[in-house]
Design an enzyme around this catalytic site. Sequence first.
Site, PDB file in Angstrom:
ATOM      1  N   HIS A  83      50.081  38.159  25.532  1.00 56.95           N
ATOM      2  CA  HIS A  83      49.364  37.423  26.671  1.00 56.95           C
ATOM      3  C   HIS A  83      50.498  37.069  27.516  1.00 56.95           C
ATOM      4  O   HIS A  83      51.652  36.461  27.087  1.00 56.95           O
ATOM      5  CB  HIS A  83      48.312  36.370  26.189  1.00 56.95           C
ATOM      6  CG  HIS A  83      47.200  36.601  25.645  1.00 56.95           C
ATOM      7  ND1 HIS A  83      46.493  35.898  24.762  1.00 56.95           N
ATOM      8  CD2 HIS A  83      46.392  37.595  25.756  1.00 56.95           C
ATOM      9  CE1 HIS A  83      45.442  36.524  24.374  1.00 56.95           C
ATOM     10  NE2 HIS A  83      45.124  37.517  25.180  1.00 56.95           N
TER      11      HIS A  83
ATOM     12  N   HIS B 282      42.638  44.930  29.459  1.00 57.48           N
ATOM     13  CA  HIS B 282      43.628  43.787  28.868  1.00 57.48           C
ATOM     14  C   HIS B 282      43.558  44.473  27.412  1.00 57.48           C
ATOM     15  O   HIS B 282      44.732  44.184  26.891  1.00 57.48           O
ATOM     16  CB  HIS B 282      42.871  42.489  28.864  1.00 57.48           C
ATOM     17  CG  HIS B 282      43.281  41.403  28.415  1.00 57.48           C
ATOM     18  ND1 HIS B 282      43.911  40.290  29.047  1.00 57.48           N
ATOM     19  CD2 HIS B 282      43.455  41.176  26.886  1.00 57.48           C
ATOM     20  CE1 HIS B 282      44.555  39.344  28.255  1.00 57.48           C
ATOM     21  NE2 HIS B 282      44.339  39.951  26.948  1.00 57.48           N
ATOM     22  N   GLU B 283      42.480  44.730  26.721  1.00 58.30           N
ATOM     23  CA  GLU B 283      42.508  45.056  25.084  1.00 58.30           C
ATOM     24  C   GLU B 283      43.396  46.178  24.915  1.00 58.30           C
ATOM     25  O   GLU B 283      44.094  46.245  23.973  1.00 58.30           O
ATOM     26  CB  GLU B 283      41.008  44.951  24.563  1.00 58.30           C
ATOM     27  CG  GLU B 283      40.177  44.025  24.963  1.00 58.30           C
ATOM     28  CD  GLU B 283      40.728  42.572  24.195  1.00 58.30           C
ATOM     29  OE1 GLU B 283      41.828  42.631  23.522  1.00 58.30           O
ATOM     30  OE2 GLU B 283      40.590  41.550  24.914  1.00 58.30           O
TER      31      GLU B 283
ATOM     32  N   HIS C 239      46.744  45.288  24.930  1.00 54.35           N
ATOM     33  CA  HIS C 239      47.308  44.768  23.402  1.00 54.35           C
ATOM     34  C   HIS C 239      47.681  45.853  22.576  1.00 54.35           C
ATOM     35  O   HIS C 239      48.714  45.909  21.841  1.00 54.35           O
ATOM     36  CB  HIS C 239      46.263  44.001  22.910  1.00 54.35           C
ATOM     37  CG  HIS C 239      46.121  42.583  23.679  1.00 54.35           C
ATOM     38  ND1 HIS C 239      47.416  41.783  23.761  1.00 54.35           N
ATOM     39  CD2 HIS C 239      45.209  41.758  23.801  1.00 54.35           C
ATOM     40  CE1 HIS C 239      46.924  40.589  24.295  1.00 54.35           C
ATOM     41  NE2 HIS C 239      45.677  40.568  24.413  1.00 54.35           N
TER      42      HIS C 239
END
Length: 621
Positions: free
Chosen positions: A352, A342-343, A346
């Site tokens: 999101h 997930h990071e 980013h």
Amino acid sequence: MIQPLLVAICLVVFPYQGSSTILESGKVRDYEVVYPQKIPSLPKGRLQRREEKTKYENTMKYEFKVNGEPVVLNLEKNKRLFSKDYTETHYSPDGREITTSPPVQDHCYYHGHIQNDADSTAVIRACDGLNGYFKSNGEMYIIEPLKLSDSEAHAVFKYESLEKEDETPKTCGAIHNSGESDETIKKISNTFVTPEKGEEYLEAEKHIELYMVADNLVYRKYSSNITVVRMRIFEILNYVNLYYKILNIHVVLIGLEVWSDEDKILINGSSELTVRSFAAWRHSDLLKHKRNDNAQLLTGIHFDKRVLGIAFIGGMCNNFTSVGAIQDNSIHAVLIAATMTHELGHNLGMNHDTDSCTCNTGPCIMKAALNFKPPYEFSSCSYWDFQNYIMTKSAQCILNDPLTTDIVPTAICGNGFVEEGEECDCGPPEICKNECCEAATCKLKPEAQCASGACCEECQFRRAGELCRAAKDDCDLDELCTGQSAECPMNHFHMNGHPCQNNQGYCFRGTCPTLTKQCIALWGPDAEVAPDGCFMNNQKGNYYGYCKKKNGTNIPCEPENVKCGRLYCIDDSTEENSCKFHFSNENANSGMVQPGTKCGEGMVCGFGECIGLETALGINQ
């Protein structure tokens, strides 16, 4: 000034149980004992071709029964896990730096699948027995050894059978980074790539040379044992690798550092202060002696507000912002890997997901909050964000090949894997039932064109034009046999911008985002798009009607952009002359029209505006 964005992800916290196995944590309600039988690569008495001796084979196959049904687990070593110049660094008690270049080619981390289950996956650590996860028939299973051997007793249990401490997803928001003034950030942010070049970047194989740091709390958490820490991180990265394969990205470990004496930066409950401190250390210290594309900090600290991870949006390849910080909060490596994936998302420009973003199966990776169930894939919105990032930033650093330890192994006839120099491989002669393959030589029988594959029938290639994979929807394409190969061609989609859903939308990387589909996702199968008058609310610039945010302020839509702001719907419960919208205090993007949604002829939504297909989707009309 272009300002990079920090995003924090808040997840459910599952404290580490201080145990080497999930079973010993006492959280498993029910499990089955199995005895995996390794299917030999060669039958007894046959001569194996000479190859370099390794402790862990390049391919392995195990058979066992789950619920009385036979399961054959095919495993292949993840040869893209390490860079050739991989190093490890730790510190002596007096603070002296110790850096080594250990041999990592002969490792025990595998990816795989269940035989005869096309949608199955497996991620296994085979160091001492089989330890990991496999997904089959839509169910996720855990396997772990009860004794340190791959052929002795193992426990197998469904992931869903684990006891859960807190099933309520937690949410969080974005944090603006107002302190950056670096010229490099400005230059990268103002770069624009032509649609043709952007498509080239998207299709290119990409590599993220990742540097992992474990802080002092993580070191002490695992009994101050460097070997245990490295095994933990290797296992996490093996999962991350699998997640990013779909984007044609290889996450390659270039270095591991363990702060075994003390932390080199300030680490505290503030996730933002911690990641900024880590970013400054990478820029001022790490990059001077070890190149890397990205660095991630694995910490044992409990961040405030149940934050589990934090990263700079679009920070990849930037000397100041290509970092993230992850909390090691769970005994399950797959959950830590989900946070890291997930990071990294980013860092690659992904935001999101909102409620209208969809995945084919399970939770989406870029959801603002995760619960106990691990995510499976990136959403259509994540693909959009990633494409936009590639188009506007190009991220050149991930386009170079880091010289991984991907060495082609010597083929072994009889191991069930078709390797270089083989025409087929149906296993040892005593178990081979393939009428097209000579088991002893791994060559096709006379007059046979093939031995297996979706386009192979009775040892011959199926005729050109015969269907081997049917289209799933408007944006998918039928795959047809070529008449020259046994394999069904790769899955192809209609070009970006192809009309879909009765001209309600345009295809984007295999999906068809439409207002109707988004209303149904929010309000159920009877929902419809509201009349145009409802969308005029988006010109007000208040909490329920706007197109985008700037420095926390709701920016009203221009008249031509009203279909690209808040989504308005109606259903049977809607009163006359009214319309429904979705709003969440915890997620400001919830209920907004999804990027790529049609807003006019030849126009789609992007960045809160109704823009042309060529600009938005990177195509030439």
